[in-house]
Design an enzyme around this catalytic site. Structure first.
Site, PDB file in Angstrom:
ATOM      1  N   ALA A  65       0.811  -1.216   0.000  1.00 33.69           N
ATOM      2  CA  ALA A  65       0.000   0.000   0.000  1.00 33.69           C
ATOM      3  C   ALA A  65       0.846   1.268   0.000  1.00 33.69           C
ATOM      4  CB  ALA A  65      -0.937   0.000   1.208  1.00 33.69           C
ATOM      5  N   CYS A 320       4.623   1.792  11.746  1.00 32.87           N
ATOM      6  CA  CYS A 320       5.520   2.626  10.954  1.00 32.87           C
ATOM      7  C   CYS A 320       6.105   3.779  11.751  1.00 32.87           C
ATOM      8  CB  CYS A 320       4.779   3.184   9.741  1.00 32.87           C
ATOM      9  SG  CYS A 320       4.164   1.891   8.641  1.00 32.87           S
TER      10      CYS A 320
END
Length: 375
Positions: A65, A320
């Protein structure tokens, strides 16, 4: 499970088959190995596309993604500059894989307008549409927030924008396969990631839907070879692509059971933790069944992680950004108080996991002041 999920057994079997036996390059058309690989990739396009009501030719395979987001956002920049349509609408709670490309576009001269969703974490479709102008190139809004599980009104926006010049991009990493009905709307650009649904890491796709037979006006970010409709060059990773197709097929069949079981887990967790004074961060109605973000009064998130580390794996936010130990930009963007953000943890799961919820409750209770608990 919001950060990543284990590879499903059937998926692993398929991947190994295409690594060890059907190892042909789909670009090799002079022998049977290449022809079989080409046919396999076509089957994968059909499966992935059908899951969201897209045509096989509208599926562009990527590494995940993040790459899909970059291709969608940065790939539209030349068209925006050529047409003078350089206004982009997004949200402060988007994933960094959207916010950072938008920062790059802002430095390039685009006007990026980041809307604030308020304490619920959810924008109203009308709130977004009110900001659309004649020069609005794109609305970019995620399907399911990776930290709170809040579902944005992408279905309504897709239908409202389909007859306008403004395109809609949706980061669907957390919702693809799991909440498919929403994603069959006429979304122009959709980013998906395989490792959220039991496929290997390193494979995903950008769904680039046609409007009136016209492809989205994307410019490639890389060159060399012409693969993937000349949008994403390089030898196709057939084994990973087939793993994504198999995982997609699994969720096409089992997403209803997955959702029902995940909702049951959510209810069990809320019933256990709310007597401790836990505050839910995010909209309680428009939410995915597999993500829960809670704040515990008087308890520091790092202390909660330590107290629960032998029981479950959890986090304070996105994988992340969790290494930086900075406050969640998602919760900050919702306008929550600093103390509430500092005491927030994210739980995520699939179905009905084998977890000792009572032991989790007891561990957390030891960190929360008795006066703050709801007896």
């Amino acid at each position: 499970m919001a950060a990543t999920a284990p590879v499903l057994p059937n998926v692993a079997n398929v991947v190994m088959t295409y690594m060890l036996e059907e190892y042909g390059n789909p670009g090799s058309r002079s022998h049977e190995y290449g022809n079989r690989a080409k046919k396999a990739v076509q089957l994968a396009r059909e499966r992935v596309g059908a899951s969201v009501g897209a045509e096989p030719a509208e599926v562009v395979f990527t590494s995940g993604a993040t790459e899909s987001n970059n291709l969608a956002l940065l790939g539209l920049a030349p068209h925006g500059e050529l047409t003078g349509r350089q206004h982009i609408i997004s949200c402060v709670t988007e994933h960094k894989a959207v916010l950072e490309p938008l920062q790059h576009l802002s430095a390039r001269g685009f006007e990026v307008e980041l809307l604030e969703p308020g304490a619920s974490g959810r924008l109203d479709a009308g709130q977004v549409l009110d900001r659309v102008r004649d020069d609005t190139l794109l609305v970019s809004l995620m399907h399911v927030n990776n930290e709170t599980g809040v579902i944005q009104p992408v279905h309504e926006l897709a239908h409202a924008l389909v007859d306008t010049p403004t395109l809609l991009h949706v980061d669907a990493a957390q919702g693809f396969g799991k909440l498919p009905a929403t994603l069959t709307a006429p979304i122009d650009l959709m980013s998906i990631s395989g490792h959220k649904i039991g496929a290997p890491k390193g494979i995903g796709a950008l769904i680039a839907r046609r409007r009136n037979l016209r492809k989205p006006p994307l410019t490639p970010l890389m060159y060399g070879g012409g693969q993937e409709r000349k949008l994403r060059p390089g030898t196709l990773p057939v084994a990973l692509i087939m793993g994504l197709a198999e995982a997609t097929a699994y969720f096409d069949k089992h997403h209803g059971t997955w959702a029902a079981e995940s909702i049951a887990t959510r209810r069990e967790l809320l019933a256990a933790f709310q007597p401790l004074g836990a505050a839910l961060n995010g909209d309680p109605v428009h939410c995915a069944p597999h993500i829960l973000n809670l704040s515990f009064p008087g308890a520091d998130a790092e202390a909660l992680l330590l107290a629960l580390k032998d029981l479950v794996a959890l986090s304070t936010g996105s994988a992340c950004t969790s290494a930086s130990y900075t406050p969640s930009h998602v919760l900050a963007g919702m306008g929550l108080a600093p103390g509430r953000i500092e005491g927030a943890i994210r739980l995520s799961w699939w179905g009905r996991p084998d977890v000792e919820v009572s032991a989790m409750r007891d561990a957390i209770a030891g960190l929360v002041s008795p006066s703050l608990q709801h007896n």
